[in-house]
Scaffold this motif. Structure first.
Motif, PDB file in Angstrom:
ATOM      1  N   LEU A  53       1.827   4.064  12.990  1.00 51.10           N
ATOM      2  CA  LEU A  53       0.702   4.891  12.576  1.00 51.10           C
ATOM      3  C   LEU A  53       0.102   4.400  11.269  1.00 51.10           C
ATOM      4  O   LEU A  53      -1.113   4.246  11.130  1.00 51.10           O
ATOM      5  N   PHE A  54       0.987   4.122  10.311  1.00 46.14           N
ATOM      6  CA  PHE A  54       0.524   3.689   8.995  1.00 46.14           C
ATOM      7  C   PHE A  54      -0.112   2.303   9.070  1.00 46.14           C
ATOM      8  O   PHE A  54      -1.189   2.069   8.509  1.00 46.14           O
ATOM      9  N   ALA A  55       0.547   1.406   9.791  1.00 45.59           N
ATOM     10  CA  ALA A  55       0.030   0.047   9.914  1.00 45.59           C
ATOM     11  C   ALA A  55      -1.356   0.055  10.541  1.00 45.59           C
ATOM     12  O   ALA A  55      -2.267  -0.651  10.110  1.00 45.59           O
ATOM     13  N   SER A  56      -1.495   0.908  11.569  1.00 44.70           N
ATOM     14  CA  SER A  56      -2.766   0.977  12.267  1.00 44.70           C
ATOM     15  C   SER A  56      -3.869   1.501  11.346  1.00 44.70           C
ATOM     16  O   SER A  56      -4.973   0.952  11.294  1.00 44.70           O
ATOM     17  N   ALA A  57      -3.554   2.546  10.606  1.00 44.07           N
ATOM     18  CA  ALA A  57      -4.538   3.114   9.679  1.00 44.07           C
ATOM     19  C   ALA A  57      -4.931   2.085   8.619  1.00 44.07           C
ATOM     20  O   ALA A  57      -6.104   1.922   8.295  1.00 44.07           O
ATOM     21  N   CYS A  58      -3.931   1.380   8.076  1.00 40.81           N
ATOM     22  CA  CYS A  58      -4.195   0.375   7.043  1.00 40.81           C
ATOM     23  C   CYS A  58      -5.080  -0.746   7.584  1.00 40.81           C
ATOM     24  O   CYS A  58      -6.045  -1.169   6.946  1.00 40.81           O
ATOM     25  N   ASP A  59      -4.727  -1.227   8.783  1.00 36.17           N
ATOM     26  CA  ASP A  59      -5.498  -2.336   9.338  1.00 36.17           C
ATOM     27  C   ASP A  59      -6.920  -1.925   9.702  1.00 36.17           C
ATOM     28  O   ASP A  59      -7.862  -2.697   9.525  1.00 36.17           O
ATOM     29  N   ASP A  60      -7.071  -0.716  10.213  1.00 33.22           N
ATOM     30  CA  ASP A  60      -8.428  -0.235  10.506  1.00 33.22           C
ATOM     31  C   ASP A  60      -9.249  -0.195   9.225  1.00 33.22           C
ATOM     32  O   ASP A  60     -10.429  -0.532   9.208  1.00 33.22           O
ATOM     33  N   MET A  61      -8.575   0.194   8.155  1.00 33.37           N
ATOM     34  CA  MET A  61      -9.250   0.260   6.858  1.00 33.37           C
ATOM     35  C   MET A  61      -9.589  -1.142   6.350  1.00 33.37           C
ATOM     36  O   MET A  61     -10.720  -1.412   5.961  1.00 33.37           O
ATOM     37  N   LEU A 104       0.828  -1.203   0.000  1.00 35.00           N
ATOM     38  CA  LEU A 104       0.000   0.000   0.000  1.00 35.00           C
ATOM     39  C   LEU A 104       0.867   1.260   0.000  1.00 35.00           C
ATOM     40  O   LEU A 104       0.555   2.240  -0.693  1.00 35.00           O
ATOM     41  N   ALA A 105       1.961   1.202   0.731  1.00 32.69           N
ATOM     42  CA  ALA A 105       2.859   2.367   0.790  1.00 32.69           C
ATOM     43  C   ALA A 105       3.482   2.620  -0.587  1.00 32.69           C
ATOM     44  O   ALA A 105       3.571   3.758  -1.035  1.00 32.69           O
ATOM     45  N   LEU A 106       3.887   1.541  -1.254  1.00 33.98           N
ATOM     46  CA  LEU A 106       4.487   1.688  -2.582  1.00 33.98           C
ATOM     47  C   LEU A 106       3.479   2.243  -3.581  1.00 33.98           C
ATOM     48  O   LEU A 106       3.817   3.021  -4.466  1.00 33.98           O
ATOM     49  N   ARG A 107       2.234   1.822  -3.396  1.00 31.07           N
ATOM     50  CA  ARG A 107       1.206   2.337  -4.291  1.00 31.07           C
ATOM     51  C   ARG A 107       1.070   3.854  -4.132  1.00 31.07           C
ATOM     52  O   ARG A 107       0.952   4.590  -5.115  1.00 31.07           O
ATOM     53  N   LEU A 108       1.115   4.315  -2.870  1.00 32.49           N
ATOM     54  CA  LEU A 108       1.036   5.763  -2.638  1.00 32.49           C
ATOM     55  C   LEU A 108       2.227   6.478  -3.263  1.00 32.49           C
ATOM     56  O   LEU A 108       2.108   7.590  -3.773  1.00 32.49           O
ATOM     57  N   LEU A 109       3.357   5.785  -3.244  1.00 34.26           N
ATOM     58  CA  LEU A 109       4.561   6.359  -3.829  1.00 34.26           C
ATOM     59  C   LEU A 109       4.403   6.483  -5.348  1.00 34.26           C
ATOM     60  O   LEU A 109       4.700   7.521  -5.946  1.00 34.26           O
ATOM     61  N   GLU A 110       3.887   5.419  -5.966  1.00 36.10           N
ATOM     62  CA  GLU A 110       3.669   5.419  -7.419  1.00 36.10           C
ATOM     63  C   GLU A 110       2.651   6.479  -7.826  1.00 36.10           C
ATOM     64  O   GLU A 110       2.798   7.140  -8.848  1.00 36.10           O
ATOM     65  N   GLU A 111       1.627   6.635  -6.986  1.00 35.65           N
ATOM     66  CA  GLU A 111       0.588   7.623  -7.319  1.00 35.65           C
ATOM     67  C   GLU A 111       1.041   9.036  -6.972  1.00 35.65           C
ATOM     68  O   GLU A 111       0.257   9.981  -7.075  1.00 35.65           O
ATOM     69  N   GLN A 112       2.279   9.135  -6.501  1.00 36.49           N
ATOM     70  CA  GLN A 112       2.867  10.426  -6.124  1.00 36.49           C
ATOM     71  C   GLN A 112       2.115  11.115  -5.000  1.00 36.49           C
ATOM     72  O   GLN A 112       2.139  12.335  -4.876  1.00 36.49           O
ATOM     73  N   ILE A 131      -4.280   9.287   5.747  1.00 36.21           N
ATOM     74  CA  ILE A 131      -3.740   8.061   5.133  1.00 36.21           C
ATOM     75  C   ILE A 131      -4.842   7.261   4.454  1.00 36.21           C
ATOM     76  O   ILE A 131      -4.718   6.850   3.290  1.00 36.21           O
ATOM     77  N   LYS A 132      -5.940   7.074   5.170  1.00 37.43           N
ATOM     78  CA  LYS A 132      -7.028   6.269   4.609  1.00 37.43           C
ATOM     79  C   LYS A 132      -7.641   6.937   3.376  1.00 37.43           C
ATOM     80  O   LYS A 132      -7.981   6.266   2.398  1.00 37.43           O
ATOM     81  N   THR A 133      -7.755   8.248   3.453  1.00 33.17           N
ATOM     82  CA  THR A 133      -8.290   8.973   2.306  1.00 33.17           C
ATOM     83  C   THR A 133      -7.358   8.802   1.102  1.00 33.17           C
ATOM     84  O   THR A 133      -7.812   8.555  -0.020  1.00 33.17           O
ATOM     85  N   ALA A 134      -6.058   8.935   1.339  1.00 33.75           N
ATOM     86  CA  ALA A 134      -5.078   8.805   0.255  1.00 33.75           C
ATOM     87  C   ALA A 134      -5.155   7.417  -0.372  1.00 33.75           C
ATOM     88  O   ALA A 134      -4.945   7.243  -1.567  1.00 33.75           O
ATOM     89  N   LEU A 135      -5.474   6.426   0.458  1.00 37.40           N
ATOM     90  CA  LEU A 135      -5.563   5.058  -0.060  1.00 37.40           C
ATOM     91  C   LEU A 135      -6.905   4.799  -0.733  1.00 37.40           C
ATOM     92  O   LEU A 135      -7.165   3.706  -1.218  1.00 37.40           O
ATOM     93  N   GLY A 136      -7.758   5.805  -0.739  1.00 44.38           N
ATOM     94  CA  GLY A 136      -9.030   5.676  -1.436  1.00 44.38           C
ATOM     95  C   GLY A 136     -10.130   5.049  -0.621  1.00 44.38           C
ATOM     96  O   GLY A 136     -11.151   4.610  -1.157  1.00 44.38           O
TER      97      GLY A 136
END
Length: 414
Positions: free
Chosen positions: A169-177, A81-89, A200-205
């Motif tokens: 922080l990121f792991a927690s946001a991802c898992d909650d999502m 998920l982090a790499l995807r955010l990186l690719e999407e700039q 974070i969650k918004t950025a991940l869509g």
RNA sequence: GGCCCCUUCAUCUAGCGGUUAGGAUUCAUGGUUUUCAUCCAUGCCACAGGAGUUCGAGUCUCCUAGGGGUCACCA
């Protein structure tokens, strides 16, 4: 789904336990599943075996879960998920060594592809940061109310550390999502993280809605271990923690299943609760009194309803409020007595009389028999007799104790 | 320093525009109880400070002081 997330980096605290209970109760109320999550992203601070200890504590309090997992199991998903955010700039690589800033202190966000490739080739350490939001992030906390965070406050949170592992922080946001958590209920000190997680969650869509309820801390709280050691039982601790959470509830004495009916998350005060041992003691006493006689006796090493009834005399008269106090009061009945001194002489006399005495059903007949046989009366009889029977100079009235120990008389006096 | 929360008897607190500011614990006095304790009655004691809004402020607004939390590659 509701979740209770805890890091296996230390003992479970009273605060943690309250949060677990409140999560559980809200899940039960709404008929949603209850997830237990071990936030074990910090490999250095993790303590071996804490996770199983947590599960044992939850079981002890009858907080049953529908699902449990370790966050580390999801590490590769988080990285993806982090790499995807990186690719999407939406995220960028940052080489700033300034670790006490929530934003990149340089111009890393403008880094070119070439520069990035060179970084990797040279092995220069870097982190991945999420770009700051463009607008103020608002959410409505169920307990604290409206909370607004301007973009500067949200900052550019690090999502992958320099060792390429996702941050807590990121792991927690991802898992909650990923778990589609409906309401996040946790410590109040996470409230400042909330805008970052929303970002974070918004950025991940993520389009799901998440409510937040941040519980203030409990001041002056003892450790759970101490409470267990001193003989406080889970039912009483749950009762007390829920009372602190809904202080205006009409009932003050209740069980967890009863509280599910009326518990209201919105009624949790935003002021810190103050832990008062006296109140817990009172509740503990009441819960012990409600227990089955035989089960009660088993808490301090017996297995007999009569001993349980004996314990309840101590509880009713407020001579004892905890399991360890009961043990301290009742164990000595069965330990060897000292027959030294003037008191000891009288005790010996009484002992010999009781040894030969017939089975006497009521204390009145028992006492009358002793008066007749020994010639002692009043305090001269009461005190040595109390010492002989209970190994103590104080306690509940002997006539209330007698019915429960009469079948153990010979054992007690020897 | 930025942001968030808080400040009512000795202690823990109730209060969400009009109350004799209520309760619990402590303390004091009297009473009950032939152990200790309990129990009952009575009494003492509080809105951090200052402006403002209002007919009226513990309650709403602002300022001051004090307390706590948070601003990480920790949760």
């Amino acid at each position: 789904m509701l979740r209770f997330a805890l890091s296996p980096t230390g003992d479970m605290t009273i605060d943690d336990l309250r949060i677990a209970i409140v999560n559980f109760i809200v899940a039960q109320k709404r008929g949603e599943p209850f997830l237990v999550r071990m936030d074990d992203t910090d490999k250095v601070r993790n303590i071996e075996g804490k996770d199983t200890e947590f599960m044992q504590i939850l079981e002890k309090f009858s907080l049953t879960h529908d699902q449990v997992y370790h966050q580390s199991e999801h590490q590769s998903i988080h990285q993806t998920l982090a790499l995807r955010l990186l690719e999407e700039q939406k995220a960028f690589v940052c080489t700033c060594t300034n670790t006490d800033s929530s934003t990149c202190s340089g111009t890393c966000a403008q880094m070119t592809e070439d520069a990035y490739s060179r970084l990797k080739a040279e092995g220069t350490p870097f982190v991945v940061r999420l770009k700051a939001p463009k607008e103020t992030i608002c959410f409505n906390d169920i307990i604290f109310g409206e909370y607004n965070a301007i973009p500067e406050e949200t900052g550019e949170p690090v999502i992958l550390g320099s060792d390429a592992t996702p941050t807590a922080l990121f792991a927690s946001a991802c898992d909650d999502m990923l778990s589609n958590i409906s309401t996040v209920i946790r410590h109040a000190w996470h409230i400042g993280n909330t805008p970052k997680e929303i970002h974070i969650k918004t950025a991940l869509g993520y389009t799901g809605n998440t409510d937040y309820a941040h519980l203030p801390n409990i001041e002056n709280a003892p450790s759970l271990k101490q409470l267990f050691k001193e003989g406080y039982i889970p039912d009483a601790i749950i009762n007390y923690l829920l009372l602190l959470s809904n202080p205006k509830s009409e009932q003050t004495f209740f069980t967890l299943p009863e509280a599910i009916a009326w518990f209201d998350l919105a009624q949790v005060p935003k002021t810190p609760a103050v832990f008062e041992m006296e109140t817990l003691r009172k509740l503990n006493r009441e819960h012990l009194l409600k227990m089955d006689d035989r089960q009660l006796s088993m808490l301090f090493g017996f297995a007999d309803a009569a001993i349980g009834k004996l314990a309840k005399v101590y509880l009713e008269e407020e001579k004892a409020s905890t399991v360890s106090e009961l043990e301290a009061a009742i164990r000595p009945f069965f330990s060897p007595k000292s027959f030294d001194g003037e008191m000891g002489e009288k005790m010996s006399i009484l002992k010999n009389i009781i040894w030969e005495a017939p089975m006497l059903d009521s204390y009145e007949t028992f006492e009358a028999y002793l008066v007749k046989e020994s010639g002692l009366s009043g305090d001269a009889l009461a005190l040595p007799l109390r010492k002989l029977l209970t190994n103590s100079t104080e306690g509940p009235a002997l006539d209330t104790l007698y019915p429960h120990i009469k079948s153990y008389l010979l054992e007690v006096i020897s």
